[in-house]
Scaffold this active site. Sequence first.
Site, PDB file in Angstrom:
ATOM      1  N   ASP A  67     -44.882   2.159   1.709  1.00 13.84           N
ATOM      2  CA  ASP A  67     -45.065   3.565   1.355  1.00 13.84           C
ATOM      3  C   ASP A  67     -44.675   3.856  -0.093  1.00 13.84           C
ATOM      4  OD1 ASP A  67     -42.333   3.179   1.792  1.00 13.84           O
ATOM      5  OD2 ASP A  67     -42.313   4.272   3.669  1.00 13.84           O
ATOM      6  N   ASN A 136     -34.474   9.390  12.299  1.00 18.33           N
ATOM      7  CA  ASN A 136     -35.286  10.133  13.276  1.00 18.33           C
ATOM      8  C   ASN A 136     -36.306   9.228  13.972  1.00 18.33           C
ATOM      9  OD1 ASN A 136     -37.140   9.643  11.273  1.00 18.33           O
ATOM     10  ND2 ASN A 136     -37.714  11.775  10.923  1.00 18.33           N
TER      11      ASN A 136
HETATM   12  C1  GLP Z   1     -37.170   5.506   4.246  1.00 21.24           C
HETATM   13  C2  GLP Z   1     -38.383   4.565   4.134  1.00 21.24           C
HETATM   14  C3  GLP Z   1     -38.406   3.631   5.291  1.00 21.24           C
HETATM   15  C4  GLP Z   1     -36.988   3.159   5.505  1.00 21.24           C
HETATM   16  C5  GLP Z   1     -36.189   4.264   6.117  1.00 21.24           C
HETATM   17  C6  GLP Z   1     -34.712   3.999   6.255  1.00 21.24           C
HETATM   18  O1  GLP Z   1     -37.462   6.800   4.123  1.00 21.24           O
HETATM   19  N1  GLP Z   1     -39.652   5.186   4.024  1.00 21.24           N
HETATM   20  O2  GLP Z   1     -39.305   2.577   5.054  1.00 21.24           O
HETATM   21  O3  GLP Z   1     -36.976   2.073   6.385  1.00 21.24           O
HETATM   22  O4  GLP Z   1     -36.457   5.471   5.469  1.00 21.24           O
HETATM   23  O5  GLP Z   1     -34.039   4.158   5.062  1.00 21.24           O
HETATM   24  P1  GLP Z   1     -32.602   3.522   4.796  1.00 21.24           P
HETATM   25  O6  GLP Z   1     -32.807   2.056   4.874  1.00 21.24           O
HETATM   26  O7  GLP Z   1     -32.212   3.960   3.414  1.00 21.24           O
HETATM   27  O8  GLP Z   1     -31.714   4.021   5.859  1.00 21.24           O
END
Ligand code: GLP
Length: 255
Positions: A67, A136
Amino acid sequence: MKIAIYDNAEQVAEQAANIICRTINSKANTVLGLATGRTPLKTYQQLIKSHKQGSVDFSQVASFNLDEYLGVKPDSHNSYRFFMNENLFRHINIKLENTAVPCSDSDKVNQTCHQYEQQIKQCGGIDLQLLGLGSNGHIGFNEPSSSFASRTRVVALASSTLSDNSDLLTTQEQAIDKAISMGIATILESKEIVIIALGKAKAQAVALAIEGALSASCPASCLQMHGNVTWLLDQEASSLLTQKRYYQLSQQLLA
Ligand code: GLP
């Protein structure tokens, strides 16, 4: 699904990096699906270490990131392109031209999304997709209510995601509240999926995704439909699983 529970984030990262290296060592032109966020950082550090030790060669590897924030220029410090270059790509011998992050800084984003899907197909599909998990239950930026049939597209970000990610935004930019994300169907087409979840904040999403019903309310529950998924969890992230003993026993069967 294989569910592996480790004592800490370091052990999880070591295991994730081992799986990635093993895949590349058995197929030099592996196509990786990559994730951003805090979760994969230690795994990327392990991969860099393995590369420096000469135990993995990325020269023929291609990658597709999940993304990118909408409207953010690739050279912005908030962009996922910048994140990947800084945290992984510039430390290993992957060819930058073989790394793809959705380009969201364009007038023709819908066309970009379509082309991203085509590009993945032209490479023969993703061999190994690395995922993190939103608190979430999101994967990529497929927020709750995303269709399991969704493809790469422009998505809005949930309020919880915006607040979870606010610390990671390093510079002031126009409001970031949308993104381009691979779809759930796109992710499910990967041949193998490794999903990492660390910390207490992920425990509820982990329990719903693994032990809850298949539901668009928890996008990661879609992984129940995939034949080759490994969950790598630390103790905190696994704390709300009710069948923990069973998973730990099954873990002994994993190579
Ligand atoms: C983000 C990304 C995801 C990621 C998730 C968890 O927003 N788009 O690909 O896996 O949220 O984020 P984090 O690893 O910082 O907890």
